[in-house]
Motif scaffolding. Structure first.
Motif, PDB file in Angstrom:
ATOM      1  N   GLY A   1      23.163  20.020  25.818  1.00  0.00           N
ATOM      2  CA  GLY A   1      21.823  20.739  25.906  1.00  0.00           C
ATOM      3  C   GLY A   1      21.179  19.788  26.978  1.00  0.00           C
ATOM      4  N   ASP A   2      19.987  20.129  27.406  1.00  0.00           N
ATOM      5  CA  ASP A   2      19.189  19.506  28.385  1.00  0.00           C
ATOM      6  C   ASP A   2      18.764  18.280  27.818  1.00  0.00           C
ATOM      7  OD1 ASP A   2      19.588  21.460  30.064  1.00  0.00           O
ATOM      8  OD2 ASP A   2      17.733  22.444  29.829  1.00  0.00           O
ATOM      9  N   ASN A   3      18.874  17.216  28.612  1.00  0.00           N
ATOM     10  CA  ASN A   3      18.494  15.621  28.092  1.00  0.00           C
ATOM     11  C   ASN A   3      18.035  14.827  29.340  1.00  0.00           C
ATOM     12  OD1 ASN A   3      20.824  13.773  28.912  1.00  0.00           O
ATOM     13  ND2 ASN A   3      21.595  15.832  28.199  1.00  0.00           N
TER      14      ASN A   3
ATOM     15  N   ASN B   1      18.751  16.938  41.093  1.00  0.00           N
ATOM     16  CA  ASN B   1      19.152  18.439  40.835  1.00  0.00           C
ATOM     17  C   ASN B   1      19.736  18.235  39.247  1.00  0.00           C
ATOM     18  OD1 ASN B   1      20.771  20.593  40.446  1.00  0.00           O
ATOM     19  ND2 ASN B   1      20.902  20.804  42.702  1.00  0.00           N
ATOM     20  N   HIS B   2      19.187  19.110  38.555  1.00  0.00           N
ATOM     21  CA  HIS B   2      19.162  19.418  36.950  1.00  0.00           C
ATOM     22  C   HIS B   2      20.867  19.752  36.884  1.00  0.00           C
ATOM     23  CE1 HIS B   2      18.536  20.634  32.810  1.00  0.00           C
ATOM     24  NE2 HIS B   2      19.227  21.734  33.123  1.00  0.00           N
ATOM     25  N   MET B   3      21.444  20.512  37.602  1.00  0.00           N
ATOM     26  CA  MET B   3      22.825  20.931  37.535  1.00  0.00           C
ATOM     27  C   MET B   3      23.794  19.501  37.750  1.00  0.00           C
ATOM     28  SD  MET B   3      22.197  23.765  36.351  1.00  0.00           S
ATOM     29  CE  MET B   3      23.774  24.287  36.168  1.00  0.00           C
TER      30      MET B   3
ATOM     31  N   ILE C   1      28.057  25.839  31.901  1.00  0.00           N
ATOM     32  CA  ILE C   1      27.768  27.108  31.224  1.00  0.00           C
ATOM     33  C   ILE C   1      26.366  26.739  30.306  1.00  0.00           C
ATOM     34  CG2 ILE C   1      29.885  28.351  31.076  1.00  0.00           C
ATOM     35  CD1 ILE C   1      30.653  26.882  28.818  1.00  0.00           C
ATOM     36  N   SER C   2      25.333  27.302  31.087  1.00  0.00           N
ATOM     37  CA  SER C   2      24.056  27.118  30.184  1.00  0.00           C
ATOM     38  C   SER C   2      23.242  28.181  29.970  1.00  0.00           C
ATOM     39  CB  SER C   2      23.103  25.886  31.116  1.00  0.00           C
ATOM     40  OG  SER C   2      22.681  26.549  32.033  1.00  0.00           O
ATOM     41  N   GLY C   3      22.061  28.184  29.747  1.00  0.00           N
ATOM     42  CA  GLY C   3      21.153  29.230  29.514  1.00  0.00           C
ATOM     43  C   GLY C   3      20.897  30.033  30.948  1.00  0.00           C
TER      44      GLY C   3
ATOM     45  N   GLY D   1      22.913  16.737  37.180  1.00  0.00           N
ATOM     46  CA  GLY D   1      22.626  16.085  35.765  1.00  0.00           C
ATOM     47  C   GLY D   1      23.846  16.570  34.836  1.00  0.00           C
ATOM     48  N   HIS D   2      23.656  17.926  34.704  1.00  0.00           N
ATOM     49  CA  HIS D   2      24.651  18.505  33.579  1.00  0.00           C
ATOM     50  C   HIS D   2      26.299  17.803  34.081  1.00  0.00           C
ATOM     51  CE1 HIS D   2      22.451  20.635  30.899  1.00  0.00           C
ATOM     52  NE2 HIS D   2      22.048  21.487  31.682  1.00  0.00           N
ATOM     53  N   ILE D   3      26.610  17.867  35.153  1.00  0.00           N
ATOM     54  CA  ILE D   3      28.069  17.137  35.739  1.00  0.00           C
ATOM     55  C   ILE D   3      27.894  15.862  35.189  1.00  0.00           C
ATOM     56  CG2 ILE D   3      29.405  16.836  37.336  1.00  0.00           C
ATOM     57  CD1 ILE D   3      28.242  19.199  39.130  1.00  0.00           C
TER      58      ILE D   3
HETATM   59 ZN    ZN Z   1      20.479  22.617  31.480  1.00  0.00          ZN
END
Ligand code: ZN
Ligand code: KG4
Length: 392
Positions: A354-356, A154-156, A182-184, A158-160
């Motif tokens: 940002g996304d990576n 899950n991309h989110m 907080i993202s786009g 990933g952000h965590i």
């Molecule tokens: Zn993202």
């Protein structure tokens, strides 16, 4: 263990190779190789991200970027190795919806040895489905060629886990933790009881914060993505102490009893203000940018504080593209040291907001640690554009 990761949920094509060790109490990650190609300049012409264009660009760039990250990790070894024609046929079948992917993959990897990573982490949602599918197809193709398991991420999450990039110099994350994402595409407050247990306690009812930045930037004729541009103007305004405040924008839902957000009202107020005023002088423009950043930050701070007081949180994680905003960062650090002096706050290190793909490897490692047997599961991976963090 070595993890290869792939991220293609939006307009960033990203590959990563990570060496991971430790356990759930103290996961450690070291970056061996990474490659990222941002399509931002391509989409900027249209003022937003076009899914089919993103898909084509991912298909074109995935194999060369994987080569680049493997070279950096010293895992790209060309030799006389031979993979059977049957395997290539299966891979062609796996890639058949992604124009150009099979050809570039075969051309680059036909004579490359198995880099022997332990598994492949790939984003399967949320995001743009055509874009997600390219990454998933690529992961399946690699899995076929090198007989390596694939974990859907899950991309989110990933952000965590992007904050683990700092794990060598910060205290390990302790629980319960609160995350503000907080993202786009997202604005969420997540209660994390422990790794893998995520509860969305607040979220936006309309636009995401980054989206609001981007839309307001467009109204101000600033290029996409608008966040950094608005932030630059706001900074200019803050330096000019004699500048008058030209407009007062609303702080939607700031006093509501829940942890939800709404940003479309601020955006509409900006639209009306610009329409009514006719022409924006440079002073009024920077003053408006500042007021917008102030309004957004105030709402984010207030809701996060409200969430922090209701439980004895040990950690505050703030992640996602918008946390690159220096004013927001500073406001949160100030708030925490003033109101919650015992609380640890962490944000991803530069380049990881940002996304990576590295964050997708980190999330994969956590998922593996929670259940090592998961590498043996053979469930089909399907792109899920609206995947939520609390979906099981
Ligand atoms: Zn993202
Ligand atoms: O996490 P991210 O790279 O992609 C998504 O998953 O959405 O976030 C991108 C968002 C964009 O809306 C961009 O305008 C915003 O992050 N952003 C910023 C700043 N840098 C990027 N917003 C405000 N201030 C910034 N400095």
């Amino acid at each position: 263990m070595k993890i290869l990761s792939i991220e293609t949920s939006c307009d960033e094509t990203a590959l990563g190779i990570v060496e991971a060790s430790g356990d759930l109490d103290n996961p450690k990650v070291k970056v061996l190789g990474e490659a990222l190609y941002s399509q931002v300049a391509i989409h900027a012409e249209y003022g937003g991200v076009y899914p089919n264009l993103a898909k084509r660009e991912h298909a074109k760039n995935l194999a060369p970027l994987l080569k680049k990250s493997l070279v950096q990790a010293e895992l790209f070894v060309e030799s006389e190795i031979y993979y059977s024609e049957e395997i290539w046929q299966e891979i062609e079948q796996i890639c058949h919806r992604e124009e150009g992917l099979y050809e570039s993959f075969r051309e680059i990897f036909e004579n490359v040895e198995n880099p022997k990573v332990d598994f492949i982490s790939v984003t399967y949602g949320p995001g743009l489905e055509p874009a997600l599918w390219v990454g998933i197809s690529f992961a399946k193709a690699l899995s076929k060629l090198w007989n390596t398991p694939v974990l859907p991420i899950n991309h989110m999450e990933g952000h965590i886990t992007s904050v683990l990039g700092e794990s060598t110099n910060i205290k390990p994350i302790e629980f319960p933790a609160l995350a503000l994402l907080i993202s786009g595409g997202h604005t969420e407050i997540i209660d994390i009881e422990k790794w893998g247990e995520y509860k969305i306690i607040g979220q936006t009812r309309d636009d995401a914060v980054g989206e609001a930045f981007d839309k307001v930037a467009r109204m101000l004729a600033l290029p996409y993505p608008g966040g950094p541009e608005i932030s630059k103007l706001a900074k200019e305004a803050r330096k000019n102490t004699s500048l008058e405040r030209s407009v007062i924008l609303p702080r939607p839902m700031i006093n509501s009893q829940d942890f939800d957000f709404s940003f479309s009202g601020i955006k509409t107020a900006v639209l009306y203000y610009i329409r009514d005023i006719g022409t924006l002088s440079p002073e009024k423009k920077i003053s408006l940018a500042r007021e917008f950043e102030d309004a957004v930050t105030e709402v984010l701070l207030t809701k996060t504080k409200k969430a922090l007081v209701q439980k004895d949180y040990k950690y505050l994680i703030i992640a996602g593209g918008v946390v690159a905003n220096e004013f927001i960062q500073q406001s949160f650090f100030d708030m925490v040291s003033h109101d919650f002096p015992g609380l640890n706050m962490t944000i991803p290190k530069n380049g990881m907001t940002g996304d990576n793909a590295l964050m997708i490897a980190f999330a994969g490692f956590i998922k593996y640690l929670l259940d090592p047997k998961i590498l043996k599961s053979k469930t089909e991976i399907i792109a899920k554009g609206n995947l939520r963090l609390d979906d099981k």
